[in-house]
Every structure is written in C-alpha cells, then in structure tokens.
Design an enzyme around this catalytic site. Structure first.
Site, short mmCIF file in Angstrom:
data_model
loop_
_atom_site.label_atom_id
_atom_site.label_comp_id
_atom_site.label_asym_id
_atom_site.label_seq_id
_atom_site.Cartn_x
_atom_site.Cartn_y
_atom_site.Cartn_z
N HIS A 63 0.84 -1.21 0.00
CA HIS A 63 0.00 0.00 0.00
C HIS A 63 0.87 1.25 0.00
O HIS A 63 1.91 1.31 0.66
CB HIS A 63 -1.01 -0.01 1.14
CG HIS A 63 -0.47 0.15 2.52
ND1 HIS A 63 -0.23 1.37 3.11
CD2 HIS A 63 -0.15 -0.77 3.47
CE1 HIS A 63 0.21 1.20 4.34
NE2 HIS A 63 0.28 -0.09 4.59
N ASP A 179 6.07 1.87 7.23
CA ASP A 179 4.75 1.29 6.98
C ASP A 179 4.02 2.23 6.03
O ASP A 179 3.47 3.24 6.46
CB ASP A 179 3.99 1.14 8.31
CG ASP A 179 2.56 0.67 8.13
OD1 ASP A 179 2.22 0.15 7.06
OD2 ASP A 179 1.77 0.84 9.09
N GLU A 211 -5.07 2.05 2.58
CA GLU A 211 -5.01 0.91 3.48
C GLU A 211 -5.17 1.34 4.92
O GLU A 211 -5.84 0.66 5.72
CB GLU A 211 -3.66 0.18 3.31
CG GLU A 211 -3.57 -1.16 4.04
CD GLU A 211 -2.97 -1.08 5.45
OE1 GLU A 211 -2.88 -2.13 6.11
OE2 GLU A 211 -2.61 0.04 5.89
N GLU A 212 -4.60 2.47 5.28
CA GLU A 212 -4.58 2.91 6.67
C GLU A 212 -5.94 3.37 7.18
O GLU A 212 -6.11 3.60 8.38
CB GLU A 212 -3.56 4.05 6.84
CG GLU A 212 -2.11 3.66 6.57
CD GLU A 212 -1.54 2.70 7.61
OE1 GLU A 212 -2.26 2.33 8.55
OE2 GLU A 212 -0.36 2.33 7.47
N HIS A 322 3.81 4.08 12.79
CA HIS A 322 2.74 5.03 13.10
C HIS A 322 3.24 6.11 14.05
O HIS A 322 2.52 6.57 14.95
CB HIS A 322 1.50 4.33 13.64
CG HIS A 322 0.73 3.57 12.61
ND1 HIS A 322 -0.64 3.52 12.57
CD2 HIS A 322 1.15 2.83 11.56
CE1 HIS A 322 -1.04 2.79 11.54
NE2 HIS A 322 0.03 2.35 10.92
#
Length: 359
Positions: A63, A179, A211-212, A322
């Site tokens: 992603h 990420d 995606e998140e 994150h």
C-alpha cells in the site's frame, strides 16, 4: 541490490502520501517500472504493472499511503486544528515537525503544538492529550494569513516531515512511513529483479490506496487483477524493544523477513504458508513466523475477493511505526525482496492449483 534499496527507500519514505493523496508514491512507482511491464491505474488511484503472459495470475501488492492528518479548522489566529488519518498515539506527536501539502502542491512546514506545560495543572500534565487538543503552528498571524499567504485550505493533507537517516549501526535506518514504503520498495525491486526472468505466471505489481483507513483500495485491486495468489508486502511493527518479552518476539530487527500467518483480519492459506517456508529454507533466506492478535493488512480484504484468494503477508519489521520515526534493519528488507522473487518463481500452474484443491 543493497545500494538501490537504500536510494529507493529514501525516495519513498520522504514522499508525502497520506491516505487519499498517494500521488507522490504513485509517481515513483511509474518512473521505476516504466518499460518493465504494462502500467495502468484504477479509479481510486491504485497503480499496476503487469508482466508475464502465461500461467496463473500472481499479485505482489503493497500500500502506498501513510498515516497522517488533514486540516479540520483554521483558528482566527491562523493555527491549524487537525483530524487524524489512520491510527496515531498522541503521546508521540507533540513538538514534531509536519508538512501541510496545499492544493497548489506547495509544502508548508509546521510544528504540532499544545498549551505550554507552564499553563497546565499537574493532573493535566499526566494525561495523554486527545488530538482535538493539539494544533499545528505554521507561523501565521491570522486565519486570513494562513489562507491567503500560505495557501492552506480545509482538508489539506499533512504528513510528518522527517528525513531518511542512517544510524550509527550499519544497515539500520530511521525514517517515517516504513509502513508501508518498505512494501512499495519491495514491489518495485522485485519486479525489476524479475524483469529478465521467464516467469511461470502472469505477475502484477500493485500499489494500493487507503489501506490505513480500512483496506479500501485492496478490494478494488483484487477485483481488477483477479489473482490466483496474492503476496502482500508490509512494514509491520517490530516487538524487540523494551516492554516486550524477548522470548516471545516474532518481529526482531535483523532476524529476517516476517511471514505472517494470522491476524484479526486474515487467516493465511496454510498450504501457501508451507510453500513460503520451504522456499525460504531452500534459498537460505532468514525468516520469522508471526501470529498476531492485533492489527491487519490488505490481506484482510484481498483474501475474501473472487470466491477466495490464497494470500500471505511478508514483512520487514519496523520499530515505532505510526510515529514520526521508525527504524528498520536493511537486511530484513533485502530478505523480503529475495523471498518475494523466489516465491514468484515457484508459483507455476500445478503449484497454484494445489493451494485450493479441496475435493
């Protein structure tokens, strides 16, 4: 491969690509894979590179988006109130630099702020603040200044402003958005590595969107590609820092590529997992098996499409995802590229058919 990995990861992690605004990563994908295969996009902004011609359809997906924020309100004094895009722990946010991307494409530097501790009671100082109590200071003097001179509008995306940096220990790097820029780098490098290989399948490299915020682009991608097997590439959280039990670690830096076989969103196809392990062992690729009771990946939506798609998640563990600063060991990433390319080569028609032969 290593030098290319470093430069590609730097370019990708320094790109500004909050969910819904993935264009900078999409542009890197297109620039890197032009001439490798047939490029296309879906109506949500997901991007594809298709190569090979015969055999089963294999999807190699990462992603493109990262967690970030959007401008929710501009105060009379010119400060920005924000709404989160994706999962944040506000404890990590105070005093961090961010960039607001305006509609014209300019990037405005700011800092996440709150009331000074000098003006807080002891009880207030002990609390983790809600995002509603934070604001971004860009140095503007008024709402009109923010809008007219800085060009900022409601809804503008905001991403951490962090350079890709080498640490003192060899092969350790610090950056935002590992990420999932490690996943996107792996998609790109794997297709480049396989460009001169006669594949036993049709391979499509994919960059999904959003995606998140709920794996939204993954469903669209699965419907477009209609793969027989999906390999999802991720930057999952490491678990080898203080606060974790070292004896139970399944995501240690330097221990190899993660092979995730379960999380709350997906149970991976057991036959595919066994194949991945066998391929890793045959190619002497270091790996670590991972079973998670939290989190999720694009596999959560992909594996349910098209009457079921055998799926597996490969990952480069990253500490402190994150947040503004995450850390990886580059050797784990290189192991992910090696395992991805070796697995693609192993997925011929007979092998793929065997993954779902139940009767």
């Amino acid at each position: 491969m290593k030098k290319k990995a470093q430069s590609l990861l730097q370019e990708l992690t320094e790109a500004h690509a909050v969910s819904g605004y993935e264009e900078e990563v999409r542009e890197i994908f297109v620039n890197e894979l032009t001439g490798i295969g047939e490029l296309s996009a879906d109506k949500m902004g997901g991007v594809y590179c298709e190569t090979g011609s015969d055999g089963p359809s294999i999807m190699l997906a990462g992603h493109m988006d990262e967690v970030g924020f959007r401008v929710k309100h501009i105060t009379p004094g010119g400060f920005l109130k924000i709404v989160a895009v994706g999962g944040w722990w506000t404890h990590t946010l105070l005093s961090q630099r961010v960039e607001v991307k305006t509609q014209s494409g300019n990037k405005v530097l700011g800092v996440i702020s709150s009331v000074s501790p000098h003006h807080l009671s002891p009880a207030e100082r002990s609390k983790v603040l809600d995002i509603a109590h934070l604001f971004i200071d860009i140095g503007a003097s008024s709402q009109a200044d923010t809008i007219q001179n800085f060009g900022i509008s409601l809804g503008d995306p905001i991403a951490p402003a962090v350079p890709f940096s080498a640490l003192g220990k060899p092969d350790h790097y610090l950056a935002k958005a590992f990420d999932n820029r490690v996943g996107m780098a792996c998609v790109i490098q794997s297709l480049q590595e396989l460009a001169q290989t006669a594949l036993p399948n049709q391979l499509t490299g994919v960059g999904t969107v959003q995606e998140e915020v709920g794996l939204r682009g993954a469903s669209v991608a699965a419907r477009k590609v209609q793969p027989d097997v999906a390999i999802i590439l991720e930057g999952p959280p490491a678990d080898d820092s203080p606060g974790f039990n070292p004896a139970e670690s399944q995501g240690a830096l330097g221990a190899g590529v993660q092979i995730r076989i379960q999380d709350p969103t997906a149970l991976m196809n057991p036959r595919l997992v066994a194949l991945v392990e066998r391929v890793a062992q045959e190619n002497q690729i270091p790996y670590q098996i991972t079973v998670r009771d939290s989190g999720g990946t694009d596999a959560g939506n992909i594996h349910k499409e098209n009457l079921g798609i055998p799926s597996v998640v490969l990952g480069t563990p990253a500490r402190y995802i994150h947040s503004h600063n995450a850390m990886i060991n580059l050797n784990d990433y290189l192991a992910m590229v090696q395992l991805s390319t070796a697995l693609v080569k192993a997925l011929d028609q007979e092998t793929v058919d065997g993954l779902t032969k139940y009767l």
